[in-house]
Design a protein around this motif. Structure first.
Motif, mmCIF file in Angstrom:
data_model
loop_
_atom_site.group_PDB
_atom_site.id
_atom_site.type_symbol
_atom_site.label_atom_id
_atom_site.label_comp_id
_atom_site.label_asym_id
_atom_site.label_seq_id
_atom_site.Cartn_x
_atom_site.Cartn_y
_atom_site.Cartn_z
ATOM 1 N N SER A 66 16.595 30.871 -3.294
ATOM 2 C CA SER A 66 16.101 30.459 -4.595
ATOM 3 C C SER A 66 14.916 29.532 -4.405
ATOM 4 C CB SER A 66 17.195 29.744 -5.385
ATOM 5 O OG SER A 66 16.641 29.183 -6.552
ATOM 6 N N LEU A 67 13.737 30.031 -4.727
ATOM 7 C CA LEU A 67 12.536 29.209 -4.622
ATOM 8 C C LEU A 67 12.630 28.005 -5.557
ATOM 9 C CD1 LEU A 67 9.814 29.001 -3.211
ATOM 10 C CD2 LEU A 67 8.833 30.354 -5.058
ATOM 11 N N ALA A 68 13.250 28.193 -6.704
ATOM 12 C CA ALA A 68 13.376 27.091 -7.675
ATOM 13 C C ALA A 68 14.153 25.918 -7.091
ATOM 14 C CB ALA A 68 14.057 27.589 -8.947
ATOM 15 N N PRO B 178 7.132 17.245 -6.903
ATOM 16 C CA PRO B 178 5.711 17.474 -6.600
ATOM 17 C C PRO B 178 5.454 17.536 -5.091
ATOM 18 C CG PRO B 178 5.917 15.853 -8.336
ATOM 19 C CD PRO B 178 7.315 16.115 -7.818
ATOM 20 N N GLU B 179 6.184 16.759 -4.312
ATOM 21 C CA GLU B 179 5.996 16.773 -2.854
ATOM 22 C C GLU B 179 6.427 18.111 -2.258
ATOM 23 O OE1 GLU B 179 5.992 12.806 -4.423
ATOM 24 O OE2 GLU B 179 7.597 14.293 -4.564
ATOM 25 N N GLU B 180 7.517 18.679 -2.761
ATOM 26 C CA GLU B 180 7.979 19.983 -2.268
ATOM 27 C C GLU B 180 7.002 21.082 -2.667
ATOM 28 O OE1 GLU B 180 12.783 19.075 -2.300
ATOM 29 O OE2 GLU B 180 11.874 20.001 -4.067
ATOM 30 N N ILE B 181 6.470 20.987 -3.877
ATOM 31 C CA ILE B 181 5.472 21.959 -4.331
ATOM 32 C C ILE B 181 4.228 21.868 -3.465
ATOM 33 C CG2 ILE B 181 3.896 22.515 -6.238
ATOM 34 C CD1 ILE B 181 6.256 21.728 -8.123
ATOM 35 N N ALA B 182 3.771 20.656 -3.193
ATOM 36 C CA ALA B 182 2.585 20.465 -2.353
ATOM 37 C C ALA B 182 2.829 20.991 -0.940
ATOM 38 C CB ALA B 182 2.198 18.989 -2.311
#
Length: 101
Positions: free
Chosen positions: A14-16, A22-26
């Motif tokens: 699960s990518l979600a 924000p740090e994980e997205i970056a």
């Protein structure tokens, strides 16, 4: 739902669940930039993955685009301008960065 194959227990990815902050997205986008630096389509795919998780309508609004324009730009056959990529990144709360090769 877990699946057992022999001695290995597998779980659906699960990518979600991996991109909650924000740090994980970056870090996710940075990994794509590092691994696929010469593949613009892969980087656009990563932006699309993140935008879908964040709600495409909200990302489009924050990027100053219509939802349809954003979806088209980030689609498999999309070819967004660099300005669009920068606006989407800003709307996602991340910045692209450069380092010496």
């Amino acid at each position: 739902m877990a699946h057992t194959t022999g001695k290995t227990k597998t779980m659906p990815y699960s990518l979600a669940e991996q991109l909650r902050t924000p740090e994980e997205i970056a870090a996710y986008l940075d990994a794509w930039l590092a691994e696929a630096a010469d593949d613009a389509a892969s980087i656009v795919r990563a932006l699309s993955d993140i935008a879908q998780l964040k709600d495409m309508s909200h990302v489009a609004r924050d990027a100053g685009l219509s939802r349809e324009s954003l979806h088209k730009a980030l689609s498999e056959n999309g070819n967004p301008s660099f300005a669009t990529v920068l606006e989407v990144a800003r709307a996602l709360g991340v910045r692209l960065h450069a380092e010496a090769a």
